[in-house]
Design a protein around this motif. Structure first.
Motif, mmCIF file in Angstrom:
data_model
loop_
_atom_site.group_PDB
_atom_site.id
_atom_site.type_symbol
_atom_site.label_atom_id
_atom_site.label_comp_id
_atom_site.label_asym_id
_atom_site.label_seq_id
_atom_site.Cartn_x
_atom_site.Cartn_y
_atom_site.Cartn_z
ATOM 1 N N GLN A 164 0.904 -1.264 0.022
ATOM 2 C CA GLN A 164 0.062 0.064 0.062
ATOM 3 C C GLN A 164 1.013 1.293 0.012
ATOM 4 O OE1 GLN A 164 -3.631 1.196 0.372
ATOM 5 N NE2 GLN A 164 -2.205 2.631 -0.404
ATOM 6 N N LEU A 165 1.989 1.305 0.750
ATOM 7 C CA LEU A 165 2.981 2.205 0.835
ATOM 8 C C LEU A 165 3.367 2.664 -0.432
ATOM 9 C CD1 LEU A 165 4.277 4.318 2.951
ATOM 10 C CD2 LEU A 165 6.101 2.738 2.896
ATOM 11 N N ASN A 166 4.034 1.607 -1.257
ATOM 12 C CA ASN A 166 4.427 1.621 -2.438
ATOM 13 C C ASN A 166 3.805 2.294 -3.514
ATOM 14 O OD1 ASN A 166 6.955 0.813 -1.265
ATOM 15 N ND2 ASN A 166 6.865 -1.326 -1.777
ATOM 16 N N ASN A 185 10.164 3.056 12.999
ATOM 17 C CA ASN A 185 11.271 4.259 13.181
ATOM 18 C C ASN A 185 12.030 4.944 12.163
ATOM 19 O OD1 ASN A 185 12.240 5.142 15.747
ATOM 20 N ND2 ASN A 185 14.141 4.131 15.330
ATOM 21 N N ASN A 186 11.124 5.233 11.050
ATOM 22 C CA ASN A 186 11.574 5.657 9.971
ATOM 23 C C ASN A 186 10.981 7.235 9.783
ATOM 24 O OD1 ASN A 186 11.608 6.754 7.230
ATOM 25 N ND2 ASN A 186 11.500 4.620 6.385
ATOM 26 N N GLN A 187 11.967 8.241 10.296
ATOM 27 C CA GLN A 187 11.907 9.740 10.376
ATOM 28 C C GLN A 187 11.149 10.307 8.718
ATOM 29 O OE1 GLN A 187 14.907 12.280 11.872
ATOM 30 N NE2 GLN A 187 13.195 13.776 12.013
ATOM 31 N N SER A 188 11.756 9.769 7.763
ATOM 32 C CA SER A 188 11.583 10.288 6.437
ATOM 33 C C SER A 188 9.853 10.165 6.135
ATOM 34 C CB SER A 188 12.515 9.639 5.245
ATOM 35 O OG SER A 188 12.056 8.479 4.980
ATOM 36 N N LEU A 189 9.487 9.029 6.689
ATOM 37 C CA LEU A 189 7.881 8.734 6.376
ATOM 38 C C LEU A 189 7.180 9.631 7.193
ATOM 39 C CD1 LEU A 189 7.548 4.944 6.100
ATOM 40 C CD2 LEU A 189 7.213 6.751 4.363
ATOM 41 N N ILE A 190 7.462 9.908 8.547
ATOM 42 C CA ILE A 190 6.887 10.978 9.146
ATOM 43 C C ILE A 190 6.857 12.154 8.811
ATOM 44 C CG2 ILE A 190 6.821 11.995 11.429
ATOM 45 C CD1 ILE A 190 7.571 9.427 12.757
#
Ligand code: NAG
Ligand code: NAG
Ligand code: NAG
Ligand code: NAG
Ligand code: NAG
Ligand code: NAG
Ligand code: NAG
Length: 428
Positions: A149-151, A194-199
């Protein structure tokens, strides 16, 4: 015409004040909340309704697993919460089990549910992530479905040149609804992995959508739909759809809470400030348009010839309590309280704004946003979110109840006036 003896006037007046006091004390009973939940469960079938239902259940029934608890959720569900969270996990399981069939058995990047909206299926993403996180051990690949879904969002959906992901698959079109459907999923994915770029991208998508949809000429109300040209069946809609403004504010608060829950909170203080300011900006744009005789918004906030809508009124009020809790911004609490008291008001035959079986009314048609409808599943979810936000706020001490000024408490004053009036009634 009936003529009352004059000495009844103070008694009637006292009765009125007493009724007003009970309206202030209004709250849904457990059985009323449960009717609202049951109607929601029966009615929610579209992707965004499933996602919104899952979120409402978490906020209302499983607070420790809602982002508003400001924690990374536990990886195991305590036994006293397992029946409350079951409907959320069951939405995830139903959708993921049916996913490849609904998408024609393709593999790789794909939405959780085949749909004309690129955004709505992603609203179920947080429930799917939670199913993975709490490790149901049922052999279903929740993490794989969430990744696909993300991709899908990044690889298969049209984007503006500056990176705003389209709300629709068939053409590039931006809807205010998107802010509730997609950024909370991106942020939650970032929180749990724990993925800052997604946040950060959750924040950036909101920032981009605000740039396209905020209408400064209307005092910062958000337009409903920008870009696109009806090639996919939906014309753009420059009107200031009330539910859209509420979707945007509510989505922003979920992202704000997710950032606060993450290990990147101190690193992302300016993003948090922006989100809080943008929510407040919507409150400041919307509340001056609240219809003072009904305490409801018109379906299009600044178009008084449109019908009154309790759905947007409920969702927006919930965001006022949330902003107060997360950021101590209390300014619009008296307005939210007025709206909540109206929505939860009873007369001798029951709740005034609900049908006898628990459907909120009057509401916009969830399938046709310019028409009045009935039996709207999303509006049932908004009621649970309002009840949850208000309850959290009351449990936190009802801070800022008078909108932030230092003195006075309307509730207490009303009680005293009511008691004095009863004395008056008894004496005369
Ligand atoms: C509202 O009513 C419910 C059900 O009776 C109760 O659990 C809850 O504490 C009440 N909330 C407030 C703020 O009074
Ligand atoms: C599963 O997908 C099929 C194919 O798209 C669809 O017809 C069916 O309604 C779906 N079932 C559920 C429970 O979502
Ligand atoms: C998808 O796979 C199922 C099970 O193998 C099969 O019954 C169905 O016909 C397939 N659908 C398509 C569109 O290929
Ligand atoms: C799925 O859950 C496991 C822990 O239970 C976690 O390590 C992993 O990052 C999760 N995956 C996603 C996509 O959230
Ligand atoms: C964060 O998520 C993005 C998008 O899926 C991915 O490209 C990136 O590799 C991830 N970063 C880390 C540190 O996992
Ligand atoms: C408008 O519609 C045409 C097809 O009729 C399409 O090629 C074009 O990309 C659309 N424009 C936008 C902004 O979506
Ligand atoms: C209570 O409110 C409902 C909905 O507004 C209205 O139809 C009904 O007549 C009212 N009943 C009484 C007894 O006032």
């Amino acid at each position: 015409m009936v003529k009352f003896p004059t000495r009844l006037h103070p008694a009637l007046c006292a009765l009125g004040l007493l009724l007003q006091y009970f309206a202030f004390a209004q709250n849904l009973t457990d059985s009323q909340s449960s009717d609202v939940e049951t109607r929601l469960a029966e009615g929610a079938t579209h992707p965004w309704e499933l996602g919104t239902r899952a979120q409402a259940i978490l906020e209302h029934n499983v607070r420790a697993f809602s982002v508003f608890s400001l924690n990374i959720p536990s990886t195991s569900v305590p036994s006293d919460s397992s029946s409350a969270i079951a409907p959320v996990l069951s939405i995830a399981k139903g959708v993921v089990n049916n996913r490849t069939a609904s998408n024609g058995n393709i593999t790789g990047a794909q939405p959780l549910v085949a749909d004309d909206s690129a955004a709505d299926p992603a609203s179920i993403g947080p429930a799917v992530l939670l199913a993975n996180w709490t490790n149901l051990g049922d052999g279903v690949d929740y993490a794989g479905a969430a990744l696909d879904q993300l991709n899908f969002l990044y690889e298969k959906v049209p984007m503006t040149s500056d990176g705003a992901i389209s709300h629709r698959t068939g053409e590039l079109q931006l809807w205010s609804d998107f802010v509730y459907m997609v950024p909370p999923f991106l942020a939650y994915y970032g929180l749990l992995t724990n993925n800052q770029s997604l946040i950060t991208d959750a924040y950036t998508q909101i920032k981009l959508y605000r740039n396209y949809l905020r209408d400064t000429s209307s005092g910062n109300l958000w337009a409903h739909i920008a870009l696109g040209n009806n090639s996919n069946g939906v014309a753009n809609d420059p009107g200031h759809w009330s539910t859209g403004n509420a979707w945007a504010a509510a989505g922003m608060l979920r992202v704000l809470a997710t950032i606060q829950s993450s290990s990147f909170a101190s690193d992302m203080s300016s993003e948090q400030d922006d989100l809080a300011n943008w929510v407040f900006e919507i409150h400041a744009a919307m509340y001056p348009h609240l219809d003072t005789s009904s305490n409801l918004f018109f379906n299009y906030a600044d178009e008084m010839n449109t019908f009154l809508d309790a759905a947007s009124t409920a969702l927006l009020a919930s965001t006022v309590y949330r902003l107060s809790l997360l950021r101590s911004v209390h300014h619009y609490l008296p307005d939210a309280e007025k709206c909540r008291e109206t929505l939860f008001m009873s007369n001798s035959s029951g709740l005034v704004h609900f049908s006898s079986d628990g459907w909120l009314t009057p509401v916009v048609n969830p399938d046709y946003f310019s028409a009045e409808g009935s039996d709207s599943p999303e509006s049932q979810a908004f009621i649970l979110e309002l009840q949850a936000a208000w309850t959290d706020w009351v449990n936190d001490g009802s801070q800022g109840a008078n909108g932030g000024s230092k003195t006075g408490s309307l509730g207490g004053g009303t009680i005293i006036v009511a008691v004095l009036s009863v004395l008056w009634m008894l004496l005369f």
